[in-house]
Design an enzyme around this catalytic site. Structure first.
Site, PDB file in Angstrom:
ATOM      1  N   HIS A  24       0.946  -1.130   0.090  1.00 10.67           N
ATOM      2  CA  HIS A  24       0.449   0.174  -0.179  1.00 10.67           C
ATOM      3  C   HIS A  24       0.959   1.281  -0.275  1.00 10.67           C
ATOM      4  O   HIS A  24       0.748   2.282  -1.055  1.00 10.67           O
ATOM      5  CB  HIS A  24      -0.561   0.220   1.377  1.00 10.67           C
ATOM      6  CG  HIS A  24      -1.409   1.069   1.349  1.00 10.67           C
ATOM      7  ND1 HIS A  24      -3.244   1.079   1.097  1.00 10.67           N
ATOM      8  CD2 HIS A  24      -0.578   2.386   2.001  1.00 10.67           C
ATOM      9  CE1 HIS A  24      -3.158   2.756   1.398  1.00 10.67           C
ATOM     10  NE2 HIS A  24      -2.010   3.364   2.205  1.00 10.67           N
ATOM     11  N   GLU A  25       1.768   1.365   0.698  1.00 10.52           N
ATOM     12  CA  GLU A  25       2.849   3.023   0.965  1.00 10.52           C
ATOM     13  C   GLU A  25       3.061   2.855  -0.574  1.00 10.52           C
ATOM     14  O   GLU A  25       3.885   3.894  -0.409  1.00 10.52           O
ATOM     15  CB  GLU A  25       3.049   2.422   1.641  1.00 10.52           C
ATOM     16  CG  GLU A  25       2.742   2.490   3.236  1.00 10.52           C
ATOM     17  CD  GLU A  25       1.689   3.359   3.888  1.00 10.52           C
ATOM     18  OE1 GLU A  25       2.161   4.391   2.847  1.00 10.52           O
ATOM     19  OE2 GLU A  25       0.953   3.210   4.688  1.00 10.52           O
ATOM     20  N   HIS A  73       1.775   4.162  -3.155  1.00  9.91           N
ATOM     21  CA  HIS A  73       1.881   6.284  -2.635  1.00  9.91           C
ATOM     22  C   HIS A  73       3.374   6.252  -2.683  1.00  9.91           C
ATOM     23  O   HIS A  73       3.423   7.369  -3.866  1.00  9.91           O
ATOM     24  CB  HIS A  73       1.841   6.544  -1.128  1.00  9.91           C
ATOM     25  CG  HIS A  73       0.881   6.550  -0.617  1.00  9.91           C
ATOM     26  ND1 HIS A  73      -0.535   6.908  -1.001  1.00  9.91           N
ATOM     27  CD2 HIS A  73      -0.222   5.351   0.869  1.00  9.91           C
ATOM     28  CE1 HIS A  73      -1.535   6.229  -0.164  1.00  9.91           C
ATOM     29  NE2 HIS A  73      -1.383   5.027   0.687  1.00  9.91           N
ATOM     30  N   ASP A 124      -5.270   8.370   4.009  1.00 13.18           N
ATOM     31  CA  ASP A 124      -5.378   9.080   2.784  1.00 13.18           C
ATOM     32  C   ASP A 124      -6.758   9.650   2.747  1.00 13.18           C
ATOM     33  O   ASP A 124      -6.586  10.670   1.603  1.00 13.18           O
ATOM     34  CB  ASP A 124      -5.972   7.907   2.598  1.00 13.18           C
ATOM     35  CG  ASP A 124      -4.167   7.009   1.974  1.00 13.18           C
ATOM     36  OD1 ASP A 124      -2.831   7.382   1.993  1.00 13.18           O
ATOM     37  OD2 ASP A 124      -4.252   5.842   1.993  1.00 13.18           O
TER      38      ASP A 124
HETATM   39 ZN    ZN Z   1      -1.996   4.805   2.516  1.00  9.79          ZN
END
Ligand code: ZN
Length: 360
Positions: free
Chosen positions: A59-60, A63, A163
Site C-alpha cells: 500500500h505504502e 503511494h 488517505d
Molecule cells: Zn495510504
C-alpha cells in the site's frame, strides 16, 4: 536509541520496522497462548499479521512509486503496529498529483483483494453461523481478503492526514487556496481523531493510537502549510544569520569551547579563506570534551557531509528540508564563499516575524 531497524530496500526505498512492532507480535503470541490455542494456530496467526503488514508495505509503495512519477522521492517506509508510514520528501503542491498519490495506496489493496477473490471459496461462508473466529489454513486467504477491504474502507475516512483526508484536501485545493483547503481538511481530521479515541476506549485500543497519530499529524501538516505560505517569495538571504562565529580548521576543541561559552552559537562552520570545510556541531564538541581531547584540531572531528544553500535558494525549500533534519544547521554561500548560516530557530523566528506583519 535507534527506534527502528531496517528490513531491507524495495525500489531503493528503505523499509523500516519500529521496535514496538515486535511488542505487537509478542502480544499476539501471548494472547493466543492465553486462549489455549495450539502451536499451529499461533504460527498461522503470526503469519497472518505479517501478511497484513506485507499488504501495508505494498500500500505504502503504491503511494511512493506514484510520487516518484512526479519527481518526489521517498526516504523510507516505516512499519508501526498501527500501520505504515511512507515518508515522502515533500508533498506535491499540485492537487491533481496529491490526489493520485493518495488514491494509489488504497488502489493497491483493491488489486490485492481482487486477486484473492480468485482463491477464496465464499460459498462456505454464506451462513452467518459458519463464520470462523480463528485463523486456519482454510480461511487464511478469506481473512486476508477482508483485511484488504477493511484497509480500503478505513483509509477512505476523510481523517486528514490519512488517505481519505488527503483526497478531500486535493479536491478542496482545486476550488480554493491550499492553506484554506488544508485548514478545513485538518479540522475534519482532528474531529475524526477525537472520535477514534472515544470509540477506541470502548471497542479497540488501536484506534486510540491511530486517533492520537491523526490528531498530531493534522496539526503538524496544517502548521507546515501555513508556514510555507508565509515564506513564499523569500530567499535564504532574507532570513539567514549573518552575525556568526566561525572556526578555522586548526583551532582546537578548547578554542571552540571558549567560543561556545562566549556567545549563543552552538554549531560552528569551519572555514578557510572564506570556504566552508565542515561544521562543528554542538554534539561533536561536547563529545570531544568528554573524551578529554582538548588539544585536537576541530578539522579532525568536524562534520564534512552537510548541505549548504546558495544565498538565493528559495526559503520554502530550505524550510521543507529543515523539517526533515534532526538538528538543522546549514551554511549559506555566495560564489562558494560563506556569507551566513541558517538554522531551525532562525527559520521559526522569520515565520513569526512574517505572521506578525500579516496580522494587520
Ligand atoms: Zn495510504
Amino acid at each position: 536509541m535507534n527506534q527502528s531497524f531496517t528490513l531491507g530496500r524495495i525500489a531503493g526505498i528503505k523499509i523500516l520496522m519500529h521496535w514496538t512492532f515486535l511488542l505487537l507480535l509478542a502480544w499476539i503470541v501471548f494472547s493466543e497462548v492465553g486462549k489455549g490455542s495450539d502451536t499451529r494456530t499461533i504460527i498461522l496467526t503470526v503469519l497472518f499479521v505479517l501478511s497484513i503488514f506485507l499488504c501495508v508495505v505494498l500500500h505504502e509503495l503504491g503511494h511512493s512509486l506514484t510520487a516518484k512519477k512526479f519527481g518526489i522521492n521517498t526516504r523510507k517506509i516505516t512499519l508501526l503496529p498501527i500501520g505504515g508510514v511512507a515518508s515522502l520528501e515533500r508533498m506535491p503542491e499540485d492537487p491533481k498529483q496529491e490526489l493520485l498519490i493518495a488514491v494509489a495506496g488504497p488502489a493497491v489493496n483493491v488489486v490485492i483483494a481482487l486477486i484473492l477473490l480468485f482463491f477464496v471459496d465464499f460459498s462456505q461462508y454464506q451462513n452467518a453461523e459458519n463464520l470462523p473466529t480463528a485463523i486456519s489454513g482454510n480461511n487464511f486467504l478469506m481473512f486476508l481478503f477482508s483485511v484488504n477491504i477493511l484497509l480500503v474502507v478505513f483509509n477512505a475516512i476523510p481523517a486528514f492526514p490519512m488517505d481519505g483526508g488527503r483526497i478531500l484536501r486535493s479536491f478542496l485545493a482545486m476550488k480554493m487556496d491550499r492553506v484554506r483547503a488544508t485548514n478545513i481538511a485538518a479540522s475534519l481530521g482532528k474531529f475524526f481523531a477525537i472520535a477514534f479515541v472515544i470509540f477506541g476506549l470502548f471497542y479497540n485500543f488501536f484506534l486510540i493510537f491511530i486517533g492520537i497519530f491523526v490528531y498530531f499529524g493534522a496539526y503538524a501538516e496544517s502548521t507546515i502549510v501555513q508556514h510555507l505560505e508565509l515564506l513564499k517569495g523569500f530567499r535564504v538571504k532574507d532570513a539567514m544569520i549573518t552575525n556568526l562565529t566561525i572556526l578555522s580548521p586548526n583551532e582546537t576543541v578548547q578554542d571552540a569551547t571558549r567560543k561556545l561559552l562566549a556567545g549563543s552559537d552552538t554549531n560552528f562552520p569551519v572555514v578557510e579563506n572564506g570556504q566552508v570545510l565542515g561544521i562543528l556541531t554542538h554534539g561533536q564538541l561536547i563529545g570531544a570534551l568528554q573524551e578529554k581531547r582538548h588539544e585536537l584540531p576541530v578539522s579532525e572531528i568536524m562534520e564534512t557531509t552537510y548541505e549548504a544553500f546558495d544565498i538565493n535558494e528559495k526559503l520554502t525549500n530550505v524550510y521543507s528540508k529543515s523539517q526533515r533534519a534532526k538538528n538543522f544547521f546549514s551554511p549559506v554561500t555566495e560564489n562558494n564563499q560563506l556569507v551566513g548560516v541558517i538554522n531551525r530557530d532562525n527559520l521559526n523566528e522569520f515565520v513569526m516575524v512574517r505572521s506578525a506583519f500579516n496580522e494587520d
